[in-house]
Design an enzyme around this catalytic site. Structure first.
Site, PDB file in Angstrom:
ATOM      1  N   LYS A  52       0.841  -1.213   0.000  1.00 48.18           N
ATOM      2  CA  LYS A  52       0.000   0.000   0.000  1.00 48.18           C
ATOM      3  C   LYS A  52       0.875   1.262   0.000  1.00 48.18           C
ATOM      4  CE  LYS A  52      -3.812  -2.465   2.147  1.00 48.18           C
ATOM      5  NZ  LYS A  52      -4.647  -2.762   3.317  1.00 48.18           N
ATOM      6  N   GLN A  96      -4.762  -1.666   9.620  1.00 46.97           N
ATOM      7  CA  GLN A  96      -4.634  -2.986   8.998  1.00 46.97           C
ATOM      8  C   GLN A  96      -5.165  -4.081   9.933  1.00 46.97           C
ATOM      9  OE1 GLN A  96      -3.724  -3.398   5.839  1.00 46.97           O
ATOM     10  NE2 GLN A  96      -3.813  -5.615   5.852  1.00 46.97           N
ATOM     11  N   ASP A 119     -11.079   2.446   3.782  1.00 47.23           N
ATOM     12  CA  ASP A 119     -11.290   0.996   3.673  1.00 47.23           C
ATOM     13  C   ASP A 119     -12.776   0.686   3.451  1.00 47.23           C
ATOM     14  OD1 ASP A 119      -9.216  -0.844   3.728  1.00 47.23           O
ATOM     15  OD2 ASP A 119      -8.885  -0.604   5.882  1.00 47.23           O
TER      16      ASP A 119
HETATM   17  N1  GUN Z   1      -6.649  -7.100   6.091  1.00 42.79           N
HETATM   18  C1  GUN Z   1      -6.883  -7.815   4.961  1.00 42.79           C
HETATM   19  N2  GUN Z   1      -7.436  -7.031   4.003  1.00 42.79           N
HETATM   20  C2  GUN Z   1      -7.563  -5.800   4.548  1.00 42.79           C
HETATM   21  C3  GUN Z   1      -8.057  -4.563   4.040  1.00 42.79           C
HETATM   22  O1  GUN Z   1      -8.528  -4.438   2.906  1.00 42.79           O
HETATM   23  N3  GUN Z   1      -7.998  -3.507   4.913  1.00 42.79           N
HETATM   24  C4  GUN Z   1      -7.508  -3.619   6.169  1.00 42.79           C
HETATM   25  N4  GUN Z   1      -7.516  -2.539   6.945  1.00 42.79           N
HETATM   26  N5  GUN Z   1      -7.052  -4.763   6.678  1.00 42.79           N
HETATM   27  C5  GUN Z   1      -7.073  -5.839   5.846  1.00 42.79           C
END
Ligand code: GUN
Length: 291
Positions: A52, A96, A119
């Site tokens: 990211k 996350q 998100d």
């Molecule tokens: N863990 C796995 N996929 C995601 C996601 O798209 N966002 C976040 N914040 N955590 C994750």
């Protein structure tokens, strides 16, 4: 059969975002700034967050990574969420997941200002999406719709079967596919672990979205000739072919299903690469418009 190339589409969309950021800079407008909170040292989470941050760099965004050890208290984490909510420099941020067991993920998600929830996990965004209001749509469903759009796959009036009812993929993608919009306007059925005659239901589908997390679950006998198949599965299975000792397996038995399809996404290289692009698009949206 046409393969849906998620990597190629992701690169195109990243190029478009980079172009928009460049124009914003030229006009003296704010550069989008994404913050990510990472708790602990889970291997998968470390990799996702690194991707990211790298993607932000590629399109010209600012990014800030905030790290905590796994023993951080819920209170400390909530206090940083509050700080980011109030920080005018940060346009959007993510925490996350998964979080350590002593921290309530739901409480943390609900503490995020929904206007910065890139998100799309906050219940306000989920609710706004489901009634067709401007919102942040979570990354995987948004990525799936983007692929359908870019490949101009007809969805109006089509029979779309979603397999899986998770909050992150199954429910939102079903909701989006039934909206009066393109992509959407489909007749949607959601199948799950309690569905009777699943094979009969799935074999009527024009579009199948497999999001149950069960490697190679969807076999050729469940697929109508000419169907569109979107594979959301990303299960890590042991492998001797790779250095890491594992490889990603989708929910679709690709070799036998692909010849029956009009379009199909591979794993890897299908839906996966689109998810980070969706996060970037949401961050740009958070910078451009405040809803
Ligand atoms: N863990 C796995 N996929 C995601 C996601 O798209 N966002 C976040 N914040 N955590 C994750």
């Amino acid at each position: 059969m046409q393969l849906i190339d998620g990597k190629a589409i992701a690169d195109i969309v990243k190029g478009e975002i980079a172009e928009t950021v460049k124009k914003r800079k030229e006009q003296g407008l704010k550069v989008p700034h994404l913050a990510a909170i990472l708790v602990g040292h889970d291997g998968g989470s470390e990799t996702y967050v690194a991707h990211k941050v790298k993607a932000c760099e590629q399109v010209g965004f600012e990014s800030t990574l905030i790290r905590f050890e796994a023993d951080v208290t819920e209170e400390e984490l909530l206090s940083v969420v509050d700080k980011l909510n109030k920080d005018q420099e940060i346009d959007g941020f993510i925490v996350q997941l998964p979080l350590p067991k002593h921290i309530s993920e739901q409480k943390v998600i609900e503490a995020i200002d929904y206007k910065k929830d890139v998100d799309g996990f906050h219940p306000i965004n989920v609710g706004r999406t489901s009634i067709g209001l401007p919102s942040f749509v979570s990354a995987t469903p948004a990525g799936i719709l983007e692929l359908l759009k870019r490949y101009e796959i007809p969805t109006k009036g089509k029979n779309c079967v979603v397999i899986g009812r998770s909050n992150i993929v199954g429910k939102p993608v079903a909701s989006l596919m039934m909206q009066k919009a393109y992509p959407g306007d489909a007749t949607v059925t959601v199948c799950h672990s309690r569905t009777e005659n699943l094979k009969n239901v799935v074999s009527q589908a024009d579009i199948i979205i497999a999001a149950l997390g069960s490697p190679e679950f969807l076999t050729a006998d469940m697929v109508k000739e000419g169907a569109v198949v979107i594979d959301v599965g990303t299960t890590r299975v042991p492998s001797e072919e790779t250095k890491s000792g594992w490889k990603l397996k989708g929910d679709v038995k690709f070799d036998e299903v692909a010849p029956k399809c009009s379009f199909i996404t591979p794993v890897p290289g299908g839906v996966g690469p689109m998810t980070i692009v969706s996060l970037l698009k949401n961050t740009l949206l958070a910078t451009e418009i405040k809803f």
